[in-house]
Structure formats: structure tokens, C-alpha cells
Design a protein around this motif. Structure first.
Motif, mmCIF file in Angstrom:
data_model
loop_
_atom_site.group_PDB
_atom_site.id
_atom_site.type_symbol
_atom_site.label_atom_id
_atom_site.label_comp_id
_atom_site.label_asym_id
_atom_site.label_seq_id
_atom_site.Cartn_x
_atom_site.Cartn_y
_atom_site.Cartn_z
ATOM 1 N N LEU A 4 70.287 70.332 -41.605
ATOM 2 C CA LEU A 4 70.930 69.366 -40.717
ATOM 3 C C LEU A 4 72.432 69.580 -40.608
ATOM 4 C CD1 LEU A 4 69.096 66.054 -41.690
ATOM 5 C CD2 LEU A 4 68.615 67.567 -39.782
ATOM 6 N N TRP A 60 63.332 66.550 -35.159
ATOM 7 C CA TRP A 60 63.053 67.107 -36.475
ATOM 8 C C TRP A 60 61.665 66.669 -36.910
ATOM 9 C CZ3 TRP A 60 66.474 70.635 -37.321
ATOM 10 C CH2 TRP A 60 67.813 70.450 -36.965
ATOM 11 N N ILE A 93 66.738 61.730 -43.030
ATOM 12 C CA ILE A 93 67.177 62.551 -41.890
ATOM 13 C C ILE A 93 68.112 61.758 -40.990
ATOM 14 C CG2 ILE A 93 66.385 63.663 -39.764
ATOM 15 C CD1 ILE A 93 63.876 64.516 -41.315
#
Length: 259
Positions: free
Chosen positions: A16, A36, A62
Motif C-alpha cells: 500500500l 484491493w 487496509i
């Protein structure tokens, strides 16, 4: 388990926060990235509570780093044996932080289709259509978009030769595209479809063999037979089916809003 999750989190963080060395854009800001996925086809097995906890905590992790992109599980859906897989499409995709749902359809892997016996083709199409229909209904019940994320079929007689015929595959692709298009025209939950998998100009060094270091990369993953599901730039008939569907989707000019 804690060690595995910690290792996963570190790998996710590296991805990321990575900066594209060509354009200088961090992945977390890259508008060409759609979303993702937590994993490819993760299954709950006999540990459903732990699985759901992992899904929720992973999605939250995330989004704490990258709130700009969508997040999905990477699920294949309920499969034909959800009691074995430990999947529950509605429950899994209802977890907070999961923005849309996915399904994968693999009729050969599931034992429905035999590339050497075309008598199994009708049952394969029936399985595909029923699987899409069932999951469209379930996705609508949780008001989330659905993507037919993976589907594919081997070349005729299960040949791994990139220049062999693809009669059954071309027909199967057309059925998948037309079924998806049908539901999109009904303004159903399904919002897109991806075939598996694009290999482009690459060809397997040893058709049917397993990938080795130094071989070109194909759509087929390294641990599977090279040439099994790959679509090549030389597959004119298959590309015509794909191109036709792309034009049909473009002509719909659809825009959907989900709460």
C-alpha cells in the motif's frame, strides 16, 4: 495465527505504501487501481468466527492506510460445496469494510466439465448460469455490487498448445458474457465480469509444464499447468467474443448508485 497475521499486515503495508518507480505515484493514491483484495479465494473452513474476524480486521487495516480504494475479499462465492469450503456469501460480504462482492466459476476444477467429453458442456453452462443467478440474488439482498471476477475454460481436448483450437471455450465465454449482460440490463446487482486469464504475446516455454525461474509469466499461476487457461493475443476467435461483449457493455452506458 498471530504470527501469520502480523506477517500479512507487514506485506500489505509494503504494498500500500509502495511508490511506483515509473510515475512516482504511491499505490494508495493511484487512480488506475480499482481495489484491493484480501486474498485469492480465501475460505472459512471449519473456523468461521476466526475467518470473519480476519476479514473485518484486514479490511479495516487496509482502509486505515488507504481509504481511497475499494476493498473486497477475493471470494469465489459459495462454491458448489459451501459446507466444505466454509464460505457463506451473504455473511462474508456483509462484513464492514467490504465494498463489493465477487464470485469465481471453475467448472473443470469443480468436476463438472471434462474437456475431453463435450457431452459435459451443457451441464457446465447450466452450472455457470445457475451460479451467477443465485449470487446476483444474494448480492441484491445485501445491496452490494457483484463482479464475476474469474471464469475460464481449457482449450479443446485440454490442449496446452497455445495454437490449438478453442471452440468450447469461445462458446462458454459467450454464455458467460451474455448471462452477465442479461442481468446488467435488468439493473441487477452484477456490475462486471473478468475472464481468466490474459497471457498476451507470451507463450509457455513447455506447454503443460510447471513454471520455472526464467520462464515468461503467463496468466496461468506458476503452480498450475502453463497454458491451461491462458488467452493469447493470437487467439483471434476468443478475442472476437471478448471484443463483442466489451462493445455491448459500452453501449449500455450504465451508471448505478449503491447505498
Amino acid at each position: 495465527m498471530p504470527q501469520a497475521i502480523a506477517a500479512q499486515r507487514e506485506a500489505v503495508r509494503k504494498i500500500l505504501t509502495r511508490v511506483n518507480t515509473i510515475n512516482g505515484v504511491p499505490y494508495s493514491f493511484d487512480p488506475t487501481i480499482l481495489s484491493w483484495e484480501l486474498a485469492n479465494e480465501p475460505r472459512g473452513g471449519t473456523h468461521r468466527p476466526e475467518f470473519l474476524s480476519w476479514v473485518e480486521s484486514s479490511a479495516k487495516f487496509i482502509k486505515s492506510i488507504d481509504p481511497r480504494h475499494l476493498v473486497t475479499i477475493g471470494s469465489e462465492g459459495n462454491t458448489l460445496t459451501p459446507e466444505v469450503a466454509g464460505n457463506h456469501f451473504v455473511e462474508d460480504h456483509s462484513v464492514p469494510g467490504i465494498d463489493y462482492a465477487t464470485i469465481h466459476v471453475w467448472v473443470e476444477n469443480w468436476g463438472v466439465f471434462n474437456p475431453n467429453d463435450l457431452m459435459t458442456f451443457p451441464a457446465s453452462v447450466d452450472t455457470l448460469i445457475r451460479y451467477i443467478k443465485d449470487h446476483v440474488s444474494m448480492a441484491a439482498s445485501i445491496q452490494k455490487p457483484l463482479i464475476l471476477e474469474e471464469f475460464g475454460m481449457a482449450r479443446d481436448q485440454r490442449s496446452m498448445d497455445p495454437f490449438s483450437q478453442t471452440y468450447a471455450r469461445d462458446r462458454y465465454f459467450d454464455f458467460a458474457f451474455q448471462e452477465t449482460l442479461y442481468w446488467m440490463k435488468q439493473n441487477a446487482a452484477i456490475s462486471g465480469v473478468n475472464f481468466w486469464a490474459w497471457s498476451g504475446e507470451s507463450k509457455p516455454a513447455s506447454p503443460g509444464g510447471i513454471w520455472k525461474v526464467g520462464d515468461v509469466l503467463l496468466g496461468d499461476p506458476p503452480h498450475e499447468e502453463q497454458g491451461w487457461y491462458g488467452v493469447y493475443s493470437s487467439d483471434t476467435s476468443t478475442l472476437n467474443v471478448i471484443r463483442k461483449h466489451a462493445h455491448e457493455i459500452q453501449s449500455l452506458n450504465l451508471f448505478r448508485h449503491y447505498p
